[in-house]
Design a protein around this motif. Structure first.
Motif, short mmCIF file in Angstrom:
data_model
loop_
_atom_site.label_atom_id
_atom_site.label_comp_id
_atom_site.label_asym_id
_atom_site.label_seq_id
_atom_site.Cartn_x
_atom_site.Cartn_y
_atom_site.Cartn_z
N PRO A 1 0.81 -1.22 0.00
CA PRO A 1 0.00 0.00 0.00
C PRO A 1 0.84 1.28 0.00
O PRO A 1 2.04 1.22 0.29
CB PRO A 1 -0.79 -0.10 1.31
CG PRO A 1 -0.59 -1.46 1.83
CD PRO A 1 0.60 -2.05 1.19
N SER B 1 3.80 2.37 2.63
CA SER B 1 4.30 1.16 3.29
C SER B 1 5.83 1.12 3.31
O SER B 1 6.40 0.23 3.95
CB SER B 1 3.73 -0.10 2.62
OG SER B 1 4.07 -0.13 1.25
N GLY B 2 6.50 2.04 2.60
CA GLY B 2 7.96 2.11 2.66
C GLY B 2 8.67 1.63 1.41
O GLY B 2 9.90 1.45 1.41
N THR C 1 11.25 4.21 0.10
CA THR C 1 12.33 4.32 1.08
C THR C 1 13.25 3.10 1.01
O THR C 1 14.48 3.23 1.01
CB THR C 1 11.73 4.47 2.50
OG1 THR C 1 10.79 5.54 2.50
CG2 THR C 1 12.80 4.75 3.52
N GLN D 1 10.60 8.00 -8.53
CA GLN D 1 9.14 7.97 -8.64
C GLN D 1 8.60 9.17 -9.40
O GLN D 1 7.63 9.05 -10.12
CB GLN D 1 8.51 7.92 -7.23
CG GLN D 1 7.00 7.81 -7.27
CD GLN D 1 6.41 7.38 -5.94
OE1 GLN D 1 7.08 7.32 -4.92
NE2 GLN D 1 5.12 7.06 -5.95
N HIS E 1 2.53 -0.15 -8.37
CA HIS E 1 1.17 -0.39 -7.90
C HIS E 1 0.39 -1.20 -8.92
O HIS E 1 -0.75 -1.58 -8.68
CB HIS E 1 0.43 0.94 -7.72
CG HIS E 1 0.67 1.58 -6.40
ND1 HIS E 1 1.37 2.74 -6.25
CD2 HIS E 1 0.32 1.19 -5.16
CE1 HIS E 1 1.43 3.05 -4.97
NE2 HIS E 1 0.80 2.11 -4.29
#
Ligand SMILES: Nc1ncnc2c1ncn2[C@@H]1O[C@H](COP(=O)(O)OP(=O)(O)OP(=O)(O)O)[C@@H](O)[C@H]1O
Ligand SMILES: [Mg+2]
Lengths: 180, 227
Positions: B39, B42-43, B46, B90, B200
């Motif tokens: 989701p 959620s990291g 990172t 991103q 996603h």
């Protein structure tokens, strides 16, 4: 009446009975309330399913009620029925074109029994994504545009299920209360 | 599993009071394409940035070909990143003042390639990615999807051994996304490079050999690891 639908509703009925004995009318009402997006169960289907579950030893007759009106049979889940229910809840479905409704049935039944549905949802995602991997590989290898287009249709339907699985897991995560 | 090319183990990273990673682990084998999913928040980004040596985790280790990234000096890490990693962020992150072709040339020029050769190579990659038309446009003049194609060209132009791509098709429609994934996949299958991909999109995740699902800063199915 379709035999397959009959089998799956059977497990939903077992899930309802796992919370306490009930008669046919209550089972139908509860089934329809739990699965508001699905086709309502016909009474004939409820009694045919109960007869099959009883024949297979998965439900037992608890009592026969008679409060003035017509006689009503109250059913209860048997130990074999409980076993069959738990196995059904834990087993991911083959990601074929008809699995979608069964995924909803299992998840809703698990949550109503205050069981964590996330291990099932995760296992189901892994199976679905595996199938998606196969379809995408097939599509990459396809030479003709018509084959690619046909595969798109299967891929997008599978994707709808995958997105539902994600949303379901996210909602369960948020509503920790369901798992109390 | 084969000896991993890159291994992130039990990473912790907090931004202020937000614990973005809470013991996340992931490995990628040589030649493997790995998808990081999960989701929003959620990291995933990172974790990808830690694996790429851009962010430094507060606990845990990142090992690339047996070397600890966090033991390297800032300069050595930058050099390693430039030479061996390709990175698609991103939100594209192209240099706004440069044209598309100049953006793609940057990693080559940093490695002191000949200017003319760098230009030829950059144009070739833009063409493969279907972005030849915007070669002379600046990022502000491109659509989101065009910028993503350019960013992918910039990540692949140096022939990296490991490509990190954060939502590389997020702004692309199905068929355009497929083209970009096709170029990425055929390139790494040719060179034997590995890929770490955040997405996603289930269809894009299905291009990967394997998936790690993140939830609240840990990989699903593995317990959170205390720092
Ligand atoms: N630079 C930063 N400063 C402060 N908080 C940050 C920073 N980067 C990330 N976070 C926080 O860390 C958490 C994880 O963020 P991350 O970007 O890794 O999520 P993600 O899984 O990539 O989400 P998305 O799918 O939306 O891109 C989030 O709660 C986010 O707000
Ligand atoms: Mg992100």
């Amino acid at each position: 009446m379709c035999i397959v639908a009959d089998m799956s509703s059977g497990h939903v009925l077992l899930g309802i009975l796992a919370a306490g004995p009930a008669h046919g009318y209550d089972l139908k009402r509860e089934h329809d309330a739990r699965l508001p997006g699905a086709k309502p169960l016909a009474y004939g289907q409820v009694y045919a399913t109960l007869a099959r579950l009883q024949r297979d030893g998965l439900v037992e007759v608890a009592t026969t009620e008679n409060d003035g009106g017509p006689e009503r049979t109250v059913y209860d889940i048997s130990p074999a029925g409980e076993e069959s229910l738990l196995e059904w809840l834990a087993t991911p479905e083959p990601p074929g074109p008809y699995a979608a409704e069964e995924l909803v049935r299992k998840t809703v039944t698990a949550l109503r029994l205050h069981r964590d549905a996330r291990p099932f949802l995760g296992a189901q995602r892994a199976l679905h994504l595996d199938r998606m991997r196969g379809l995408v590989a097939e599509q990459r290898a396809a030479v003709d545009v018509d084959a690619r287009i046909a595969l798109d249709h299967t891929i997008f339907h599978l994707d709808a299920d995958l997105r539902w699985l994600e949303a379901a897991a996210a909602r369960v995560n948020e509503e920790g209360t369901l798992l109390r | 599993m084969m000896e991993p090319l890159l291994r992130a183990h039990a990473l912790h990273l907090a931004f202020g009071r937000t614990e973005a990673l809470r013991g996340a682990s992931a490995e990628v084998a040589p030649g493997e394409v790995l998808a990081l999913t999960g989701p929003s928040g959620s990291g995933k980004s990172t974790l990808l940035l830690c694996m790429a040596g851009v962010l430094r985790p507060q606990a845990g280790s990142v090992t690339y070909e047996g070397r600890r990234l966090d033991d390297l000096s800032e300069d050595d890490r930058t050099r390693l990143r430039r030479r061996e990693f390709g990175l698609v962020l991103q939100f594209g992150q192209l240099v706004p003042e440069l044209s598309a072709v100049q953006n793609v040339m940057v990693p080559l020029l940093l490695e002191r390639h000949d200017r003319q050769a760098a230009r030829t190579s950059a144009l070739g990659w833009l063409d493969r990615l279907g972005a030849a038309d915007v070669a002379d446009a600046q990022p502000g003049e491109m659509s989101g999807g065009e910028a993503q194609r350019v960013a992918m060209a910039r990540a692949l132009v140096t022939g990296p051994g490991l490509v990190f791509a954060d939502e590389p098709t997020g702004a692309l429609d199905t068929v355009s996304g497929e083209q970009v994934m096709e170029v990425l996949l055929s390139t790494v299958r040719e060179t034997g490079a590995s890929v770490v991909l955040v997405t996603h999109d289930n269809r894009v995740a299905a291009y990967a050999d394997r998936e790690v699902v993140l939830r609240d800063g840990v990989a699903e199915g593995r317990p959170a690891v205390l720092p």
